[in-house]
Motif scaffolding. Structure first.
Motif, mmCIF file in Angstrom:
data_model
loop_
_atom_site.group_PDB
_atom_site.id
_atom_site.type_symbol
_atom_site.label_atom_id
_atom_site.label_comp_id
_atom_site.label_asym_id
_atom_site.label_seq_id
_atom_site.Cartn_x
_atom_site.Cartn_y
_atom_site.Cartn_z
ATOM 1 N N MET A 1 0.825 -1.193 0.000
ATOM 2 C CA MET A 1 0.000 0.000 0.000
ATOM 3 C C MET A 1 0.868 1.255 0.000
ATOM 4 S SD MET A 1 -3.107 1.134 0.217
ATOM 5 C CE MET A 1 -3.936 2.608 0.630
ATOM 6 N N PHE A 2 1.898 1.265 0.842
ATOM 7 C CA PHE A 2 2.769 2.428 0.935
ATOM 8 C C PHE A 2 3.530 2.645 -0.376
ATOM 9 C CE2 PHE A 2 6.865 4.367 2.049
ATOM 10 C CZ PHE A 2 6.408 5.569 2.522
ATOM 11 N N VAL A 3 3.956 1.550 -0.997
ATOM 12 C CA VAL A 3 4.695 1.649 -2.257
ATOM 13 C C VAL A 3 3.797 2.242 -3.349
ATOM 14 C CG1 VAL A 3 5.891 0.332 -4.036
ATOM 15 C CG2 VAL A 3 6.229 -0.244 -1.643
ATOM 16 N N LEU A 4 2.546 1.787 -3.401
ATOM 17 C CA LEU A 4 1.614 2.328 -4.389
ATOM 18 C C LEU A 4 1.369 3.820 -4.165
ATOM 19 C CD1 LEU A 4 -1.005 -0.550 -4.597
ATOM 20 C CD2 LEU A 4 0.762 0.027 -6.261
ATOM 21 N N LEU A 5 1.245 4.202 -2.918
ATOM 22 C CA LEU A 5 1.052 5.611 -2.587
ATOM 23 C C LEU A 5 2.261 6.434 -3.010
ATOM 24 C CD1 LEU A 5 -0.832 7.636 -1.135
ATOM 25 C CD2 LEU A 5 0.488 7.173 0.915
ATOM 26 N N LEU A 6 3.446 5.894 -2.769
ATOM 27 C CA LEU A 6 4.672 6.577 -3.152
ATOM 28 C C LEU A 6 4.761 6.740 -4.677
ATOM 29 C CD1 LEU A 6 6.985 7.698 -1.494
ATOM 30 C CD2 LEU A 6 8.221 5.589 -1.934
ATOM 31 N N ILE A 7 4.407 5.696 -5.403
ATOM 32 C CA ILE A 7 4.416 5.770 -6.869
ATOM 33 C C ILE A 7 3.411 6.800 -7.355
ATOM 34 C CG2 ILE A 7 3.877 4.473 -8.970
ATOM 35 C CD1 ILE A 7 5.067 2.000 -7.544
ATOM 36 N N LEU A 12 2.102 12.019 -9.803
ATOM 37 C CA LEU A 12 1.436 13.315 -9.727
ATOM 38 C C LEU A 12 2.442 14.457 -9.720
ATOM 39 C CD1 LEU A 12 -1.442 12.601 -7.199
ATOM 40 C CD2 LEU A 12 -1.627 12.935 -9.660
ATOM 41 N N PHE A 13 3.555 14.255 -9.045
ATOM 42 C CA PHE A 13 4.596 15.275 -9.039
ATOM 43 C C PHE A 13 5.153 15.473 -10.450
ATOM 44 C CE2 PHE A 13 8.973 16.759 -8.493
ATOM 45 C CZ PHE A 13 8.746 17.883 -7.731
ATOM 46 N N LEU A 18 3.706 19.517 -16.154
ATOM 47 C CA LEU A 18 2.803 19.852 -17.258
ATOM 48 C C LEU A 18 1.762 20.877 -16.833
ATOM 49 C CD1 LEU A 18 2.200 16.253 -18.651
ATOM 50 C CD2 LEU A 18 3.767 18.001 -19.543
ATOM 51 N N HIS A 19 1.212 20.649 -15.644
ATOM 52 C CA HIS A 19 0.202 21.573 -15.133
ATOM 53 C C HIS A 19 0.320 21.601 -13.604
ATOM 54 C CE1 HIS A 19 -3.484 23.704 -14.514
ATOM 55 N NE2 HIS A 19 -3.733 23.740 -15.816
ATOM 56 N N PRO A 20 0.508 22.774 -12.994
ATOM 57 C CA PRO A 20 0.765 22.872 -11.550
ATOM 58 C C PRO A 20 -0.338 22.311 -10.654
ATOM 59 C CG PRO A 20 1.267 24.945 -12.633
ATOM 60 C CD PRO A 20 0.620 24.077 -13.651
ATOM 61 N N ILE A 21 -1.541 22.135 -11.172
ATOM 62 C CA ILE A 21 -2.614 21.600 -10.323
ATOM 63 C C ILE A 21 -2.287 20.187 -9.842
ATOM 64 C CG2 ILE A 21 -4.038 20.631 -12.153
ATOM 65 C CD1 ILE A 21 -5.384 22.579 -9.196
ATOM 66 N N TRP A 22 -1.465 19.465 -10.596
ATOM 67 C CA TRP A 22 -1.085 18.114 -10.181
ATOM 68 C C TRP A 22 -0.188 18.145 -8.950
ATOM 69 C CZ3 TRP A 22 -4.085 14.519 -11.743
ATOM 70 C CH2 TRP A 22 -4.688 14.593 -12.994
ATOM 71 N N TRP A 23 0.610 19.218 -8.799
ATOM 72 C CA TRP A 23 1.413 19.350 -7.588
ATOM 73 C C TRP A 23 0.506 19.532 -6.378
ATOM 74 C CZ3 TRP A 23 5.273 23.180 -10.160
ATOM 75 C CH2 TRP A 23 6.295 22.445 -10.774
ATOM 76 N N VAL A 24 -0.541 20.263 -6.554
ATOM 77 C CA VAL A 24 -1.506 20.445 -5.460
ATOM 78 C C VAL A 24 -2.131 19.099 -5.104
ATOM 79 C CG1 VAL A 24 -3.656 21.566 -4.790
ATOM 80 C CG2 VAL A 24 -1.949 22.846 -6.102
ATOM 81 N N ALA A 25 -2.488 18.327 -6.137
ATOM 82 C CA ALA A 25 -3.074 17.006 -5.880
ATOM 83 C C ALA A 25 -2.090 16.107 -5.140
ATOM 84 C CB ALA A 25 -3.504 16.364 -7.203
ATOM 85 N N ALA A 26 -0.813 16.148 -5.522
ATOM 86 C CA ALA A 26 0.205 15.341 -4.841
ATOM 87 C C ALA A 26 0.359 15.795 -3.388
ATOM 88 C CB ALA A 26 1.536 15.441 -5.575
ATOM 89 N N ALA A 27 0.353 17.100 -3.162
ATOM 90 C CA ALA A 27 0.494 17.622 -1.800
ATOM 91 C C ALA A 27 -0.693 17.210 -0.934
ATOM 92 C CB ALA A 27 0.621 19.140 -1.836
ATOM 93 N N LEU A 29 -2.547 14.578 -1.359
ATOM 94 C CA LEU A 29 -2.412 13.138 -1.119
ATOM 95 C C LEU A 29 -1.395 12.848 -0.018
ATOM 96 C CD1 LEU A 29 -3.393 10.387 -2.138
ATOM 97 C CD2 LEU A 29 -1.474 10.398 -3.722
ATOM 98 N N VAL A 30 -0.272 13.526 -0.047
ATOM 99 C CA VAL A 30 0.743 13.338 0.993
ATOM 100 C C VAL A 30 0.205 13.786 2.341
ATOM 101 C CG1 VAL A 30 2.991 14.176 1.809
ATOM 102 C CG2 VAL A 30 2.713 13.449 -0.562
ATOM 103 N N TYR A 31 -0.472 14.930 2.365
ATOM 104 C CA TYR A 31 -1.042 15.424 3.617
ATOM 105 C C TYR A 31 -2.059 14.424 4.182
ATOM 106 C CZ TYR A 31 -3.655 18.306 6.891
ATOM 107 O OH TYR A 31 -4.262 18.771 8.007
ATOM 108 N N GLY A 32 -2.938 13.928 3.315
ATOM 109 C CA GLY A 32 -3.937 12.965 3.773
ATOM 110 C C GLY A 32 -3.314 11.680 4.275
ATOM 111 N N ALA A 33 -2.262 11.229 3.611
ATOM 112 C CA ALA A 33 -1.599 9.990 4.035
ATOM 113 C C ALA A 33 -0.910 10.171 5.384
ATOM 114 C CB ALA A 33 -0.588 9.550 2.987
ATOM 115 N N THR A 34 -0.282 11.320 5.598
ATOM 116 C CA THR A 34 0.383 11.520 6.882
ATOM 117 C C THR A 34 -0.628 11.695 8.008
ATOM 118 O OG1 THR A 34 0.589 13.890 6.445
ATOM 119 C CG2 THR A 34 2.469 12.493 5.882
ATOM 120 N N ARG A 35 -1.728 12.373 7.747
ATOM 121 C CA ARG A 35 -2.768 12.512 8.771
ATOM 122 C C ARG A 35 -3.378 11.165 9.111
ATOM 123 N NH1 ARG A 35 -3.214 16.550 12.003
ATOM 124 N NH2 ARG A 35 -5.416 16.149 12.141
#
Length: 98
Positions: A1-7, A12-13, A18-27, A29-35
Motif C-alpha cells: 500500500m505504501f509503495v503504491l502511494l509513493l508511486i 502526480l509530481f 505539465l500543469h501545476p494543479i497536479w502538484w496540489v493534488a500530490a500535496a 495526497l501526501v497530507y492525507g496519508a500523513t494525517r
C-alpha cells in the motif's frame, strides 16, 4: 500500500511539470496519508470507546511510572549533589557584583 502511494505521489509530481494543479493534488495526497498514518498510530480512538485511555495496556502505564520514577530520582540526586556549589556561587555573586 505504501509503495503504491509513493508511486502515485511521484507520478502526480511528474505531471506537475505539465500543469501545476497536479502538484496540489500530490500535496493533498501526501497530507492525507500523513494525517491518516498519525491517526492510526496512537491518536484518539475512533471506535466508540471512552476517551479515558482504555486503549493503553497496563504495561504502558508501568513503563511510564518507571520512567517518571527514574527521572525523579535523577532530579533529587542532581539537586543534592550540587546544592552546596550553587549556594557558594550565589554567595560569591552577591558579595562581588560584576
Amino acid at each position: 500500500m505504501f509503495v503504491l502511494l509513493l508511486i502515485l505521489v511521484a507520478v502526480l509530481f511528474g505531471f506537475g511539470f505539465l500543469h501545476p494543479i497536479w502538484w496540489v493534488a500530490a500535496a493533498v495526497l501526501v497530507y492525507g496519508a500523513t494525517r491518516h498514518g498519525r491517526d492510526r498510530g496512537g491518536g484518539r480512538s475512533s471506535g466508540g470507546g471512552s476517551d479515558l485511555g482504555d486503549h493503553r495496556s497496563p504495561q504502558d502505564y508501568r513503563d511510564y511510572q518507571e520512567r517518571r520514577d527514574r527521572q525523579d530520582r535523577w532530579d533529587r540526586r542532581y539537586s543534592r549533589q550540587n546544592r552546596a556549589r550553587w549556594r557558594r556561587e550565589d554567595r560569591r555573586d552577591h558579595e562581588h557584583p560584576r
